[in-house]
Every structure is written in C-alpha cells, then in structure tokens.
Design a protein around this motif. Structure first.
Motif, PDB file in Angstrom:
ATOM      1  N   LEU A  87     -23.197   0.712 -21.475  1.00 56.09           N
ATOM      2  CA  LEU A  87     -21.984   1.278 -20.883  1.00 56.09           C
ATOM      3  C   LEU A  87     -22.188   2.769 -20.623  1.00 56.09           C
ATOM      4  O   LEU A  87     -22.792   3.471 -21.427  1.00 56.09           O
ATOM      5  CB  LEU A  87     -20.789   1.068 -21.810  1.00 56.09           C
ATOM      6  CG  LEU A  87     -19.441   1.671 -21.392  1.00 56.09           C
ATOM      7  CD1 LEU A  87     -18.300   0.765 -21.819  1.00 56.09           C
ATOM      8  CD2 LEU A  87     -19.247   3.064 -22.015  1.00 56.09           C
ATOM      9  N   GLN A  91     -21.120  -0.498 -16.391  1.00 53.82           N
ATOM     10  CA  GLN A  91     -21.499  -1.263 -17.577  1.00 53.82           C
ATOM     11  C   GLN A  91     -22.174  -2.547 -17.143  1.00 53.82           C
ATOM     12  O   GLN A  91     -22.122  -2.949 -15.972  1.00 53.82           O
ATOM     13  CB  GLN A  91     -20.269  -1.586 -18.428  1.00 53.82           C
ATOM     14  CG  GLN A  91     -19.223  -2.438 -17.720  1.00 53.82           C
ATOM     15  CD  GLN A  91     -18.048  -2.756 -18.614  1.00 53.82           C
ATOM     16  OE1 GLN A  91     -18.206  -2.960 -19.808  1.00 53.82           O
ATOM     17  NE2 GLN A  91     -16.852  -2.790 -18.049  1.00 53.82           N
ATOM     18  N   VAL A 104     -19.126  -0.531 -28.035  1.00 53.29           N
ATOM     19  CA  VAL A 104     -19.109  -0.625 -26.574  1.00 53.29           C
ATOM     20  C   VAL A 104     -17.697  -0.947 -26.081  1.00 53.29           C
ATOM     21  O   VAL A 104     -17.190  -0.331 -25.142  1.00 53.29           O
ATOM     22  CB  VAL A 104     -20.102  -1.701 -26.086  1.00 53.29           C
ATOM     23  CG1 VAL A 104     -19.965  -1.924 -24.589  1.00 53.29           C
ATOM     24  CG2 VAL A 104     -21.526  -1.279 -26.425  1.00 53.29           C
TER      25      VAL A 104
END
Length: 293
Positions: free
Chosen positions: A150, A202, A254
């Motif tokens: 990400l 991402q 994340v």
C-alpha cells in the motif's frame, strides 16, 4: 576490528576481509569536497592506504545523489587498486548494487530497510523532501507467499510528483548473483495540496521464489510529501521464514493504513537522524575504511 579480523584469520586459516556498506542518502558530499585542503589530504590518505594489508574486501556506497560531481572527483583520485574494490550506486539504481558479485544480497537489503525503520520513531507518515526523497519498505518471502502492499501520499507543498514501483529481488543460487524484476512498473503520481484526499495505490502479488519484495517511492523534483507505505505478507504467511511473526503484525497495519487520517505539519527528518549525531562520523568511517585497505 583489526583484532577481530586477525583472530578470525588465524582461526579459519585464511585472510578474513570486511565489506563496508554505506547508505549515502542525505549526505552533503559537495560540502565535504568544497575545501582544496581536504582534496590534497585525501590524495595523501590514498597513498598511505595502498601500503596497508588488504583487510577490506569491498566498499559499497549506495543511495548516492545521481550525477554528483563530488563522486566523479573521488573516482579520479582513487588508485586503481582501490577502484576495483569500490561500488558506487546512485539512488534507485538497484541493479548496480545487487546484480554484481561484490554487491548486496536481497536479505541484506531487507536488513538495511529494517534497520532504517528504527529511526522513524514509530510514526506512520514519513516526510519526504528534496534532501531525503526516498521511501523504501521490504519484506522477505518464500515461493508461494502472497504479498500485499500500500502507498498513500499527501502533498505538503503546492504540487509534487512521486514515482512508485514494486520490485522483487530473487535470492541467488550458489555461484550466481541475485536478479531483480519489476513486479509493478514505475508509476508517476501527481499530488496537489488543498485537499484531505490522499493519492492511494495498493495491490497484492504472489512470489514465485524466495527473495525480498521491495516497495520504493521517490520524490521527483522539488516539493514535500508525507508518505505512508507498507509491504507485508498477507495474513502472516506461516512458515515464511524468520520475518513471519513481524509480517503478520504489519499485514494488519495495511488495512489500518487505509483509514489513517492525513498528516498535519510533519517535522522534516534531518541528516543527523539517520547518519548519527554528527555527519562527520560518516566521513570518518569512510576514510578509516580506506586506511584499513
């Protein structure tokens, strides 16, 4: 260090050598070479260094600012005996430091990345400026591991551009050098201020062999950007080596990073925060290493 090398050489019945690795991001080489007296002394040091035993196997200077005239000057004053041991690698030029026999291995690149994390004081968002334009995150993987990554960027100046790329550094077989491939091709992202919305990228990727996954974001030109970057094994990937536990923790981060609020007036990192309390220690280390040759 000399005593340790001597004991190791006697114990192993061979000439033990050291490989010096120096991260040069943020170091002002131009200021160091601004004095003609320093240049004259440097030449004298090189002459002395040639008389010492070869305890230094190689010296790697990476993350250099591209196109530095100071490095071109250093190359000219280095004797041929020392030039053969030196590796000069510009920022982002990973093949020049990885795909050579005296270069870094993928595991060492990950170790360097983890070490640099200790200087971030636990902050999620990292300030990126012209002096420190690079953000690197890594994770070790085995074949079949699923990696999630990400990137978020918030512009702290009027406009700025960030280049984001995901790379895979494959472990080398015995007698071979590591190889590198781009998992995600470089993408140039335009960022603007005046909005709370951050540029977001991402994704995920499945490793086909053992190695290190490297997420790199670099500021192009001027400006200041706050960056939140994460790369981790999806769900911890049990059995993925010594980093499995740590990766399980960062993988959860994340999702949390998606909801993290944009930064507000982040402090700019200083050279001393990475190189130590005094940048002169960095120069002293390089000179001492040359003397040890």
């Amino acid at each position: 260090r000399s005593l340790t090398l001597h004991n190791q050489s006697v114990r192993e019945k061979r000439m033990a050598k050291v490989v010096e690795v120096r991260d040069c991001q943020g170091f002002a080489w131009s200021s160091f070479f601004a004095s003609t007296a320093v240049i004259r002394q440097l030449k004298k040091i090189m002459d002395v260094a040639k008389q010492y035993p070869e305890v230094l196997g190689a010296m790697q200077l990476f993350n250099l600012e591209p196109g530095l005239r100071s490095i071109a000057l250093l190359r000219r004053v280095l004797p041929k005996e020392l030039q053969a041991k030196m590796i000069f690698s510009d920022r982002g030029d990973w093949p020049s430091i990885l795909e050579v026999r005296r270069g870094l291995c993928p595991e060492a690149v990950h170790g360097w990345s983890v070490h640099m994390e200790r200087f971030r004081s636990g902050a999620q968002w990292q300030p990126v400026t012209r002096d420190r334009p690079q953000v690197v995150r890594t994770v070790r993987v085995i074949a079949g591991s699923v990696v999630c990554w990400l990137f978020r960027g918030a512009c702290e100046s009027n406009v700025a551009s960030m280049k984001v790329v995901l790379r895979f550094l494959a472990d080398a077989r015995p007698g071979q050098v590591p190889s590198m491939a781009e998992v995600r091709r470089p993408e140039l992202l335009a960022l603007r201020s005046g909005t709370d919305l951050c540029v977001l990228r991402q994704g995920s990727w499945t490793a086909t062999q053992d190695g290190t996954v490297l997420l790199e974001a670099e500021l192009e030109g001027v400006g200041q950007v706050s960056v939140l970057a994460t790369v981790a094994l999806e769900g911890g990937a049990a059995g993925a080596g010594p980093d499995a536990t740590a990766s399980a923790l960062t993988a959860a981060a994340v999702k949390a990073a998606l909801a993290a609020p944009p930064p507000r007036a982040l402090p700019v990192a200083t050279t001393a925060s990475i190189l130590g309390p005094d940048p002169l220690f960095f120069v002293a280390g390089v000179v001492c290493a040359l003397l040890a040759m």
